[in-house]
Scaffold this motif. Structure first.
Motif, PDB file in Angstrom:
ATOM      1  N   ASP A  37       0.833  -1.203   0.000  1.00 43.78           N
ATOM      2  CA  ASP A  37       0.000   0.000   0.000  1.00 43.78           C
ATOM      3  C   ASP A  37       0.867   1.252   0.000  1.00 43.78           C
ATOM      4  O   ASP A  37       0.535   2.247  -0.633  1.00 43.78           O
ATOM      5  N   GLU A  38       2.014   1.185   0.694  1.00 47.96           N
ATOM      6  CA  GLU A  38       2.935   2.322   0.730  1.00 47.96           C
ATOM      7  C   GLU A  38       3.575   2.555  -0.629  1.00 47.96           C
ATOM      8  O   GLU A  38       3.819   3.680  -1.032  1.00 47.96           O
ATOM      9  N   GLU A  39       3.859   1.454  -1.343  1.00 50.66           N
ATOM     10  CA  GLU A  39       4.471   1.567  -2.672  1.00 50.66           C
ATOM     11  C   GLU A  39       3.473   2.176  -3.660  1.00 50.66           C
ATOM     12  O   GLU A  39       3.844   2.964  -4.502  1.00 50.66           O
ATOM     13  N   GLY A  40       2.226   1.734  -3.566  1.00 49.52           N
ATOM     14  CA  GLY A  40       1.169   2.324  -4.366  1.00 49.52           C
ATOM     15  C   GLY A  40       1.037   1.823  -5.786  1.00 49.52           C
ATOM     16  O   GLY A  40       0.126   2.200  -6.490  1.00 49.52           O
ATOM     17  N   ASP A  41       1.938   0.950  -6.260  1.00 50.53           N
ATOM     18  CA  ASP A  41       1.752   0.445  -7.626  1.00 50.53           C
ATOM     19  C   ASP A  41       1.527  -1.061  -7.585  1.00 50.53           C
ATOM     20  O   ASP A  41       1.964  -1.754  -6.682  1.00 50.53           O
ATOM     21  N   ASP A  42       0.816  -1.567  -8.581  1.00 50.33           N
ATOM     22  CA  ASP A  42       0.458  -2.979  -8.600  1.00 50.33           C
ATOM     23  C   ASP A  42       1.366  -3.806  -9.495  1.00 50.33           C
ATOM     24  O   ASP A  42       1.078  -4.959  -9.785  1.00 50.33           O
ATOM     25  N   ASP A  43       2.458  -3.217  -9.989  1.00 46.89           N
ATOM     26  CA  ASP A  43       3.408  -3.987 -10.783  1.00 46.89           C
ATOM     27  C   ASP A  43       4.101  -4.993  -9.885  1.00 46.89           C
ATOM     28  O   ASP A  43       4.132  -4.847  -8.669  1.00 46.89           O
ATOM     29  N   VAL A  44       4.691  -6.010 -10.511  1.00 45.81           N
ATOM     30  CA  VAL A  44       5.445  -6.982  -9.728  1.00 45.81           C
ATOM     31  C   VAL A  44       6.564  -6.242  -9.017  1.00 45.81           C
ATOM     32  O   VAL A  44       7.319  -5.479  -9.615  1.00 45.81           O
ATOM     33  N   GLN A  45       6.612  -6.418  -7.720  1.00 42.94           N
ATOM     34  CA  GLN A  45       7.635  -5.743  -6.940  1.00 42.94           C
ATOM     35  C   GLN A  45       8.234  -6.727  -5.959  1.00 42.94           C
ATOM     36  O   GLN A  45       7.719  -7.808  -5.759  1.00 42.94           O
ATOM     37  N   GLU A  46       9.349  -6.320  -5.367  1.00 42.71           N
ATOM     38  CA  GLU A  46      10.009  -7.169  -4.395  1.00 42.71           C
ATOM     39  C   GLU A  46       9.740  -6.660  -2.992  1.00 42.71           C
ATOM     40  O   GLU A  46       9.810  -5.465  -2.736  1.00 42.71           O
ATOM     41  N   ILE A  47       9.417  -7.584  -2.107  1.00 44.57           N
ATOM     42  CA  ILE A  47       9.224  -7.263  -0.701  1.00 44.57           C
ATOM     43  C   ILE A  47      10.319  -8.018   0.066  1.00 44.57           C
ATOM     44  O   ILE A  47      10.284  -9.247   0.142  1.00 44.57           O
ATOM     45  N   PRO A  48      11.291  -7.304   0.604  1.00 44.57           N
ATOM     46  CA  PRO A  48      12.337  -7.990   1.369  1.00 44.57           C
ATOM     47  C   PRO A  48      11.818  -8.407   2.739  1.00 44.57           C
ATOM     48  O   PRO A  48      11.142  -7.642   3.416  1.00 44.57           O
ATOM     49  N   LEU A  49      12.134  -9.637   3.117  1.00 47.18           N
ATOM     50  CA  LEU A  49      11.747 -10.165   4.423  1.00 47.18           C
ATOM     51  C   LEU A  49      13.020 -10.655   5.117  1.00 47.18           C
ATOM     52  O   LEU A  49      13.284 -11.862   5.193  1.00 47.18           O
ATOM     53  N   PRO A  50      13.831  -9.711   5.621  1.00 50.46           N
ATOM     54  CA  PRO A  50      15.158 -10.055   6.163  1.00 50.46           C
ATOM     55  C   PRO A  50      15.132 -10.912   7.426  1.00 50.46           C
ATOM     56  O   PRO A  50      16.156 -11.476   7.798  1.00 50.46           O
ATOM     57  N   ASN A  51      13.982 -11.051   8.057  1.00 52.77           N
ATOM     58  CA  ASN A  51      13.887 -11.868   9.273  1.00 52.77           C
ATOM     59  C   ASN A  51      13.393 -13.285   9.000  1.00 52.77           C
ATOM     60  O   ASN A  51      13.191 -14.050   9.935  1.00 52.77           O
ATOM     61  N   VAL A  52      13.167 -13.633   7.712  1.00 52.21           N
ATOM     62  CA  VAL A  52      12.564 -14.931   7.396  1.00 52.21           C
ATOM     63  C   VAL A  52      13.490 -15.737   6.479  1.00 52.21           C
ATOM     64  O   VAL A  52      13.811 -15.300   5.380  1.00 52.21           O
ATOM     65  N   LYS A  53      13.895 -16.916   6.969  1.00 55.66           N
ATOM     66  CA  LYS A  53      14.740 -17.815   6.173  1.00 55.66           C
ATOM     67  C   LYS A  53      13.941 -18.372   4.996  1.00 55.66           C
ATOM     68  O   LYS A  53      12.721 -18.512   5.076  1.00 55.66           O
ATOM     69  N   ALA A  54      14.665 -18.769   3.949  1.00 55.03           N
ATOM     70  CA  ALA A  54      14.028 -19.296   2.735  1.00 55.03           C
ATOM     71  C   ALA A  54      13.165 -20.521   3.031  1.00 55.03           C
ATOM     72  O   ALA A  54      12.025 -20.611   2.547  1.00 55.03           O
ATOM     73  N   THR A  55      13.684 -21.466   3.825  1.00 56.05           N
ATOM     74  CA  THR A  55      12.909 -22.683   4.108  1.00 56.05           C
ATOM     75  C   THR A  55      11.621 -22.358   4.853  1.00 56.05           C
ATOM     76  O   THR A  55      10.583 -22.979   4.612  1.00 56.05           O
ATOM     77  N   VAL A  56      11.693 -21.374   5.733  1.00 55.12           N
ATOM     78  CA  VAL A  56      10.510 -20.962   6.500  1.00 55.12           C
ATOM     79  C   VAL A  56       9.539 -20.208   5.596  1.00 55.12           C
ATOM     80  O   VAL A  56       8.326 -20.438   5.643  1.00 55.12           O
ATOM     81  N   LEU A  57      10.061 -19.340   4.742  1.00 52.70           N
ATOM     82  CA  LEU A  57       9.216 -18.576   3.822  1.00 52.70           C
ATOM     83  C   LEU A  57       8.448 -19.513   2.890  1.00 52.70           C
ATOM     84  O   LEU A  57       7.265 -19.289   2.609  1.00 52.70           O
ATOM     85  N   GLN A  58       9.088 -20.586   2.448  1.00 47.94           N
ATOM     86  CA  GLN A  58       8.391 -21.562   1.598  1.00 47.94           C
ATOM     87  C   GLN A  58       7.200 -22.161   2.339  1.00 47.94           C
ATOM     88  O   GLN A  58       6.112 -22.318   1.761  1.00 47.94           O
TER      89      GLN A  58
END
Length: 166
Positions: A37-58
């Protein structure tokens, strides 16, 4: 939540692994929703999640995807059973049937990403591991050292005798 919301977003794990996720799935996370919502555009964008490991994010993505297809039953409090398949649907009970380390990482990720159904499920799973156990059994389950001397433990038990009588 808008079911017909198209598009996708890339969620980026702590290690830098990127996962393309449909918007309607990603927005189960209040954190992701707010960041978008802060970014305001609906294009594909990246959301960094520096506190979440890849295995957990999956696993988080797997949960959110399934939850969109088959929402989880409300978890009754207090828990009616220590057996998770009696508390929620079989898929959800199987989902949290994981190593303790992963379970606690899922709790941290659900809390960080603000995904209430996942946080409820993982915390209820930990509660089910405690339900009906003695303090010693709980220490064994979670590998917790008893740092009370026998005298201190006796004093605490005496002060809290009322809660064991219930």
């Amino acid at each position: 939540m808008d079911v017909d919301e198209g598009g996708s977003v890339n969620l980026v794990s702590k290690e830098g692994d990127s996962y393309e996720v449909p918007l309607h799935v990603a927005k189960m996370s209040e954190l992701v929703k707010t960041m978008m919502d802060e970014e305001g555009d609906d294009d594909v964008q990246e959301i960094p999640l520096p506190n979440v490991k890849a295995t957990v994010l999956q696993k988080v993505i797997e949960f959110c995807t399934h939850h969109r297809e088959e929402p989880m039953n409300e978890i009754e409090k207090p828990l009616k059973s220590a057996i998770m398949s009696e508390v929620v649907q079989r898929w959800y009970a199987d989902f949290v049937s994981v190593e303790q380390v992963l379970l606690f990482e899922l709790i941290l990720a659900a809390n960080y990403m603000d995904i209430k159904p996942l946080l409820d499920l993982t915390c209820a799973t930990v509660a089910s591991m405690i339900k009906g156990k003695t303090p010693e059994e709980i220490r064994q389950t979670f590998n917790i050292a008893n740092d009370f001397s026998p005298e201190e433990e006796a004093q605490v038990r005496e002060e809290n005798k009322w809660c064991e009588e219930a």
